[in-house]
Scaffold this motif. Structure first.
Motif, PDB file in Angstrom:
ATOM      1  N   LYS A 165      -5.831   1.268  -5.350  1.00 14.57           N
ATOM      2  CA  LYS A 165      -5.631  -0.157  -5.648  1.00 14.57           C
ATOM      3  C   LYS A 165      -4.334  -0.415  -6.410  1.00 14.57           C
ATOM      4  CE  LYS A 165      -8.050  -4.072  -7.657  1.00 14.57           C
ATOM      5  NZ  LYS A 165      -9.267  -4.508  -8.348  1.00 14.57           N
ATOM      6  N   ALA A 166      -3.999   0.434  -7.371  1.00 15.77           N
ATOM      7  CA  ALA A 166      -2.789   0.221  -8.175  1.00 15.77           C
ATOM      8  C   ALA A 166      -1.523   0.478  -7.362  1.00 15.77           C
ATOM      9  CB  ALA A 166      -2.809   1.113  -9.408  1.00 15.77           C
ATOM     10  N   GLU A 167      -1.534   1.546  -6.532  1.00 17.36           N
ATOM     11  CA  GLU A 167      -0.343   1.900  -5.767  1.00 17.36           C
ATOM     12  C   GLU A 167      -0.161   1.018  -4.533  1.00 17.36           C
ATOM     13  OE1 GLU A 167      -2.780   4.293  -6.244  1.00 17.36           O
ATOM     14  OE2 GLU A 167      -1.927   5.171  -8.058  1.00 17.36           O
ATOM     15  N   ARG A 168      -1.254   0.676  -3.870  1.00 14.57           N
ATOM     16  CA  ARG A 168      -1.182  -0.094  -2.618  1.00 14.57           C
ATOM     17  C   ARG A 168      -2.182  -1.249  -2.640  1.00 14.57           C
ATOM     18  NH1 ARG A 168       1.378   1.953   1.895  1.00 14.57           N
ATOM     19  NH2 ARG A 168       1.180  -0.228   2.493  1.00 14.57           N
ATOM     20  N   PRO A 169      -1.910  -2.260  -3.451  1.00 12.12           N
ATOM     21  CA  PRO A 169      -2.845  -3.387  -3.511  1.00 12.12           C
ATOM     22  C   PRO A 169      -2.973  -4.112  -2.170  1.00 12.12           C
ATOM     23  CG  PRO A 169      -0.827  -3.893  -4.701  1.00 12.12           C
ATOM     24  CD  PRO A 169      -0.761  -2.443  -4.333  1.00 12.12           C
ATOM     25  N   ASP A 170      -1.937  -4.039  -1.344  1.00 14.63           N
ATOM     26  CA  ASP A 170      -2.009  -4.684  -0.032  1.00 14.63           C
ATOM     27  C   ASP A 170      -3.085  -4.030   0.833  1.00 14.63           C
ATOM     28  OD1 ASP A 170      -0.402  -2.346   0.034  1.00 14.63           O
ATOM     29  OD2 ASP A 170       0.635  -3.016   1.844  1.00 14.63           O
ATOM     30  N   LEU A 171      -3.147  -2.701   0.817  1.00 19.31           N
ATOM     31  CA  LEU A 171      -4.166  -2.001   1.602  1.00 19.31           C
ATOM     32  C   LEU A 171      -5.562  -2.228   1.035  1.00 19.31           C
ATOM     33  CD1 LEU A 171      -2.376   1.363   2.409  1.00 19.31           C
ATOM     34  CD2 LEU A 171      -2.661  -0.634   3.876  1.00 19.31           C
ATOM     35  N   TYR A 172      -5.656  -2.316  -0.276  1.00 18.66           N
ATOM     36  CA  TYR A 172      -6.949  -2.593  -0.895  1.00 18.66           C
ATOM     37  C   TYR A 172      -7.448  -3.982  -0.478  1.00 18.66           C
ATOM     38  CZ  TYR A 172     -10.519  -3.611  -4.313  1.00 18.66           C
ATOM     39  OH  TYR A 172     -11.705  -3.977  -4.905  1.00 18.66           O
ATOM     40  N   ARG A 173      -6.568  -4.980  -0.553  1.00 15.37           N
ATOM     41  CA  ARG A 173      -6.951  -6.344  -0.153  1.00 15.37           C
ATOM     42  C   ARG A 173      -7.396  -6.390   1.302  1.00 15.37           C
ATOM     43  NH1 ARG A 173      -2.646  -7.853  -3.072  1.00 15.37           N
ATOM     44  NH2 ARG A 173      -1.343  -7.981  -1.240  1.00 15.37           N
ATOM     45  N   ILE A 174      -6.659  -5.698   2.163  1.00 18.17           N
ATOM     46  CA  ILE A 174      -7.019  -5.677   3.583  1.00 18.17           C
ATOM     47  C   ILE A 174      -8.395  -5.050   3.772  1.00 18.17           C
ATOM     48  CG2 ILE A 174      -6.452  -4.581   5.792  1.00 18.17           C
ATOM     49  CD1 ILE A 174      -3.495  -5.079   5.072  1.00 18.17           C
ATOM     50  N   SER A 175      -8.670  -3.971   3.058  1.00 23.21           N
ATOM     51  CA  SER A 175      -9.973  -3.320   3.213  1.00 23.21           C
ATOM     52  C   SER A 175     -11.101  -4.199   2.683  1.00 23.21           C
ATOM     53  CB  SER A 175      -9.984  -1.951   2.537  1.00 23.21           C
ATOM     54  OG  SER A 175      -9.930  -2.084   1.143  1.00 23.21           O
ATOM     55  N   VAL A 176     -10.829  -4.960   1.642  1.00 21.20           N
ATOM     56  CA  VAL A 176     -11.843  -5.899   1.138  1.00 21.20           C
ATOM     57  C   VAL A 176     -12.107  -6.980   2.188  1.00 21.20           C
ATOM     58  CG1 VAL A 176     -12.297  -7.694  -0.588  1.00 21.20           C
ATOM     59  CG2 VAL A 176     -11.415  -5.466  -1.298  1.00 21.20           C
ATOM     60  N   TRP A 177     -11.041  -7.527   2.765  1.00 22.98           N
ATOM     61  CA  TRP A 177     -11.221  -8.538   3.812  1.00 22.98           C
ATOM     62  C   TRP A 177     -11.954  -7.965   5.013  1.00 22.98           C
ATOM     63  CZ3 TRP A 177     -11.477 -13.442   3.359  1.00 22.98           C
ATOM     64  CH2 TRP A 177     -10.745 -14.099   2.384  1.00 22.98           C
ATOM     65  N   ALA A 178     -11.614  -6.746   5.406  1.00 23.78           N
ATOM     66  CA  ALA A 178     -12.307  -6.110   6.526  1.00 23.78           C
ATOM     67  C   ALA A 178     -13.792  -5.945   6.207  1.00 23.78           C
ATOM     68  CB  ALA A 178     -11.665  -4.772   6.862  1.00 23.78           C
ATOM     69  N   SER A 179     -14.116  -5.590   4.980  1.00 27.03           N
ATOM     70  CA  SER A 179     -15.521  -5.466   4.581  1.00 27.03           C
ATOM     71  C   SER A 179     -16.239  -6.804   4.661  1.00 27.03           C
ATOM     72  CB  SER A 179     -15.617  -4.901   3.157  1.00 27.03           C
ATOM     73  OG  SER A 179     -15.089  -3.599   3.101  1.00 27.03           O
ATOM     74  N   VAL A 180     -15.582  -7.843   4.200  1.00 27.97           N
ATOM     75  CA  VAL A 180     -16.167  -9.195   4.288  1.00 27.97           C
ATOM     76  C   VAL A 180     -16.403  -9.564   5.749  1.00 27.97           C
ATOM     77  CG1 VAL A 180     -15.682 -11.661   3.923  1.00 27.97           C
ATOM     78  CG2 VAL A 180     -15.250  -9.994   2.092  1.00 27.97           C
ATOM     79  N   PHE A 181     -15.411  -9.306   6.588  1.00 26.61           N
ATOM     80  CA  PHE A 181     -15.539  -9.664   8.013  1.00 26.61           C
ATOM     81  C   PHE A 181     -16.653  -8.884   8.697  1.00 26.61           C
ATOM     82  CE2 PHE A 181     -10.760 -10.765   7.945  1.00 26.61           C
ATOM     83  CZ  PHE A 181     -11.036 -12.063   7.545  1.00 26.61           C
ATOM     84  N   ALA A 195      -6.086  -3.595  12.155  1.00 23.62           N
ATOM     85  CA  ALA A 195      -4.805  -3.277  12.792  1.00 23.62           C
ATOM     86  C   ALA A 195      -3.652  -3.447  11.800  1.00 23.62           C
ATOM     87  CB  ALA A 195      -4.593  -4.156  14.020  1.00 23.62           C
ATOM     88  N   ASP A 196      -3.709  -4.500  10.985  1.00 28.65           N
ATOM     89  CA  ASP A 196      -2.653  -4.708   9.994  1.00 28.65           C
ATOM     90  C   ASP A 196      -2.679  -3.594   8.948  1.00 28.65           C
ATOM     91  OD1 ASP A 196      -0.478  -6.103   8.795  1.00 28.65           O
ATOM     92  OD2 ASP A 196      -1.874  -6.943   7.322  1.00 28.65           O
ATOM     93  N   GLY A 197      -3.873  -3.188   8.547  1.00 31.44           N
ATOM     94  CA  GLY A 197      -3.969  -2.071   7.601  1.00 31.44           C
ATOM     95  C   GLY A 197      -3.397  -0.796   8.182  1.00 31.44           C
ATOM     96  N   ALA A 198      -3.694  -0.533   9.444  1.00 34.94           N
ATOM     97  CA  ALA A 198      -3.148   0.670  10.099  1.00 34.94           C
ATOM     98  C   ALA A 198      -1.628   0.575  10.198  1.00 34.94           C
ATOM     99  CB  ALA A 198      -3.767   0.829  11.481  1.00 34.94           C
ATOM    100  N   ARG A 199      -1.116  -0.597  10.535  1.00 36.80           N
ATOM    101  CA  ARG A 199       0.337  -0.792  10.640  1.00 36.80           C
ATOM    102  C   ARG A 199       1.024  -0.548   9.308  1.00 36.80           C
ATOM    103  NH1 ARG A 199       3.852  -4.432   9.082  1.00 36.80           N
ATOM    104  NH2 ARG A 199       2.223  -5.795   8.282  1.00 36.80           N
ATOM    105  N   ARG A 200       0.392  -0.979   8.238  1.00 31.73           N
ATOM    106  CA  ARG A 200       0.998  -0.825   6.917  1.00 31.73           C
ATOM    107  C   ARG A 200       1.003   0.613   6.432  1.00 31.73           C
ATOM    108  NH1 ARG A 200       1.059  -5.750   3.550  1.00 31.73           N
ATOM    109  NH2 ARG A 200       0.603  -7.495   4.929  1.00 31.73           N
ATOM    110  N   THR A 201       0.203   1.471   7.039  1.00 34.15           N
ATOM    111  CA  THR A 201       0.195   2.879   6.636  1.00 34.15           C
ATOM    112  C   THR A 201       1.260   3.695   7.351  1.00 34.15           C
ATOM    113  OG1 THR A 201      -1.449   3.506   8.285  1.00 34.15           O
ATOM    114  CG2 THR A 201      -2.271   2.835   6.120  1.00 34.15           C
ATOM    115  N   LEU A 202       1.880   3.123   8.369  1.00 37.48           N
ATOM    116  CA  LEU A 202       2.940   3.843   9.085  1.00 37.48           C
ATOM    117  C   LEU A 202       4.154   4.012   8.185  1.00 37.48           C
ATOM    118  CD1 LEU A 202       2.784   2.028  12.535  1.00 37.48           C
ATOM    119  CD2 LEU A 202       1.921   4.306  11.973  1.00 37.48           C
ATOM    120  N   PRO A 203       4.898   5.104   8.342  1.00 38.51           N
ATOM    121  CA  PRO A 203       6.110   5.283   7.532  1.00 38.51           C
ATOM    122  C   PRO A 203       7.112   4.163   7.836  1.00 38.51           C
ATOM    123  CG  PRO A 203       5.742   7.185   8.969  1.00 38.51           C
ATOM    124  CD  PRO A 203       4.666   6.197   9.250  1.00 38.51           C
ATOM    125  N   GLN A 204       7.746   3.693   6.804  1.00 39.75           N
ATOM    126  CA  GLN A 204       8.747   2.640   6.958  1.00 39.75           C
ATOM    127  C   GLN A 204      10.026   3.214   7.542  1.00 39.75           C
ATOM    128  OE1 GLN A 204       8.168  -0.720   6.263  1.00 39.75           O
ATOM    129  NE2 GLN A 204       6.089   0.092   6.165  1.00 39.75           N
TER     130      GLN A 204
END
Length: 135
Positions: free
Chosen positions: A54-70, A106-115
């Motif tokens: 959560k501290a290092e990648r809050p974007d991925l944490y938020r996405i996983s929370v939204w995915a859980s809600v969905f 899909a957005d979470g997976a995309r964000r894990t790809l190397p930049q």
């Protein structure tokens, strides 16, 4: 396949945890429910696991929370699809939530790809509107 209401009760399928699967419609409907249960477990695990980052990648944490809600909403609306006997609003909500779940994952997976790294000179040229040299 005619499987839409082959399991006419929810959460059990025709009153059974594991129904008679000799009917193809029941087998398809029950398999759909089993796949949904597995998806619910995996997305919930993803949400719990992502708390570690959560501290290092809050974007991925938020996405996983939204995915859980969905996925939880998807399961609830899936039950409503059965109980409402395929009402239009429940069926459309079920499809819309599936699309939102897919988009979040899909957005979470995309964000894990190397930049892709752009050399500083190329980035400066691009920002100035200068084309990159050929070659």
């Amino acid at each position: 396949s005619g499987a839409e209401l082959a399991c006419y009760t929810w959460p059990l399928c025709n009153g059974s945890l594991i129904p008679d699967l000799s009917s193809p419609g029941v087998a398809v409907a029950w398999s759909h429910r089993l796949a949904a249960l597995i998806a619910l477990a995996l997305v919930s695990w993803l949400g719990l696991w992502s708390r570690r980052f959560k501290a290092e990648r809050p974007d991925l944490y938020r996405i996983s929370v939204w995915a859980s809600v969905f996925v939880i909403a998807q399961a609830a609306v899936g039950g409503f699809v059965v109980l409402s006997r395929l009402s239009l609003s429940s069926t459309l909500s079920h499809a819309a939530l599936m699309a939102l779940l897919f988009a979040a994952l899909a957005d979470g997976a995309r964000r894990t790809l190397p930049q892709r790294r752009v050399p500083e000179e190329s980035a400066t040229r691009a920002a100035a509107g200068v084309p990159a040299p050929a070659g």
